[in-house]
Each structure stands twice: as C-alpha cells, then as structure tokens.
Design a protein around this motif. Structure first.
Motif, short mmCIF file in Angstrom:
data_model
loop_
_atom_site.label_atom_id
_atom_site.label_comp_id
_atom_site.label_asym_id
_atom_site.label_seq_id
_atom_site.Cartn_x
_atom_site.Cartn_y
_atom_site.Cartn_z
N ASP A 1 0.93 -1.17 -0.09
CA ASP A 1 -0.06 0.05 0.03
C ASP A 1 0.78 1.35 -0.03
O ASP A 1 0.29 2.44 -0.24
CB ASP A 1 -0.83 0.01 1.30
N TRP A 2 2.03 1.20 0.29
CA TRP A 2 3.02 2.33 0.55
C TRP A 2 3.16 3.44 -0.64
O TRP A 2 2.73 4.36 -0.69
CB TRP A 2 4.55 1.98 0.85
N ASN B 1 -1.10 3.56 -2.47
CA ASN B 1 -2.31 4.07 -1.66
C ASN B 1 -1.82 4.48 -0.35
O ASN B 1 -2.10 3.67 0.87
CB ASN B 1 -3.41 3.35 -1.62
N PRO B 2 -0.90 5.65 -0.06
CA PRO B 2 -0.57 5.93 1.21
C PRO B 2 -1.69 6.04 2.23
O PRO B 2 -1.19 5.67 3.54
CB PRO B 2 0.32 6.99 1.14
N GLU B 3 -2.69 6.50 1.95
CA GLU B 3 -3.71 6.55 2.95
C GLU B 3 -4.11 5.40 3.38
O GLU B 3 -4.50 5.28 4.62
CB GLU B 3 -5.00 7.20 2.33
N LYS B 4 -4.02 4.58 2.73
CA LYS B 4 -4.51 3.14 3.13
C LYS B 4 -3.68 2.67 4.11
O LYS B 4 -3.94 1.71 5.26
CB LYS B 4 -4.74 2.02 2.12
N LYS C 1 -2.05 4.24 6.26
CA LYS C 1 -2.36 4.87 7.60
C LYS C 1 -3.26 4.53 8.09
O LYS C 1 -3.79 5.01 9.23
CB LYS C 1 -2.42 6.32 7.20
N ARG C 2 -4.21 3.54 7.71
CA ARG C 2 -5.41 3.14 8.34
C ARG C 2 -5.50 2.57 9.81
O ARG C 2 -4.31 2.27 10.27
CB ARG C 2 -6.19 2.14 7.55
N GLN C 3 -6.51 2.82 10.46
CA GLN C 3 -6.48 2.33 12.04
C GLN C 3 -7.79 1.68 11.83
O GLN C 3 -8.84 2.07 11.46
CB GLN C 3 -6.56 3.47 12.89
#
Length: 135
Positions: free
Chosen positions: A37-38, A41-44, A46-48
């Motif tokens: 994902d890096w 899709n960087p936002e993915k 960062k998911r929590q």
C-alpha cells in the motif's frame, strides 16, 4: 483476509501444523502484504486499525517458543489504544522491526535475517537496514 486481524496463538499453531514448530532463537515476522500500500495508496497504509499482533501471540512466541525478536509491516505492533503488545515486549527487553517490506519474497521459514542499525544514546527508535539471506 481480514485487514484488521490481530494474529492469535491459534494462528501460530495453525502455521506450525504446516511449517513445523517456531524454532527457539529465531526472528518472527508478521507478513500482511501491507507494505504494498505504501506506493499505491499511502492513505490505506495509515489506516486504523490494521493487521497486527495480539498480546497473547507476542507473549506465546517469546515465552513458549523462545524467539529473540519480531517484526511486522505496519507502523505499530498492535491495534490497542494503550499498545499492550508493544509495551509488553519493550518492557521485557525485546526488540522489533516495524514497517518491514517484501516479506512475501521470503520463505515462511529458513531464511537468515541480517539487521544493521546505529546505537543512538537515549533513542526511542531509529531506521535500520534489514535484509534476508535465502536458503
């Protein structure tokens, strides 16, 4: 299959049925393919929450299998608000590598990990260079 799964002792025992007992003295890495994902899709990334270790799994590996360190692709060891797994392993003098990549290119067992890092005075964390030597 579950992007928020916390690895359990049952997961480890299932892995051992296929690959044999986790050997004492080894480095245990949690492969989730999250590193993919890096770039895409960087936002993915960062998911929590995210796939991680459960406290029971961490304790089992250190106390019952005798591992010497662990690693994972996520930025944290576990998904609990108080970081139970990370707190436990650091308070017990263990070390880990976070934000690992390319674990899908390493066999499930038998590779040798080489890790090099600086020794910062009073440091909380720092980058390392880790690579695998394949059997």
């Amino acid at each position: 299959d579950d992007p928020n799964h916390a690895l359990t002792v049952e997961d480890i025992l299932t892995w051992e049925k296929i690959h044999g007992r986790v050997p004492a003295g080894c480095f245990a890495a949690l492969r989730t393919d999250m590193y993919k994902d890096w770039d895409n899709n960087p936002e993915k990334f960062k998911r929590q929450p995210f796939p991680a270790w459960s406290l029971e799994a961490i304790k089992f590996l250190y106390e019952n299998r005798g591992i010497v360190a662990n690693g994972h692709e996520s930025m944290d060891t576990d998904t609990t608000d108080d970081m139970k797994s990370e707190t436990w392993l650091l308070r017990h003098g263990h070390w880990q590598i976070e934000v690992m990549a390319n674990l899908d290119k390493v066999p499930a067992k038998g590779a040798l990990i080489v890790v090099a890092w600086p020794k910062p005075k009073n440091g909380l964390g720092f980058p390392v260079r880790a690579f695998a030597i394949l059997p």
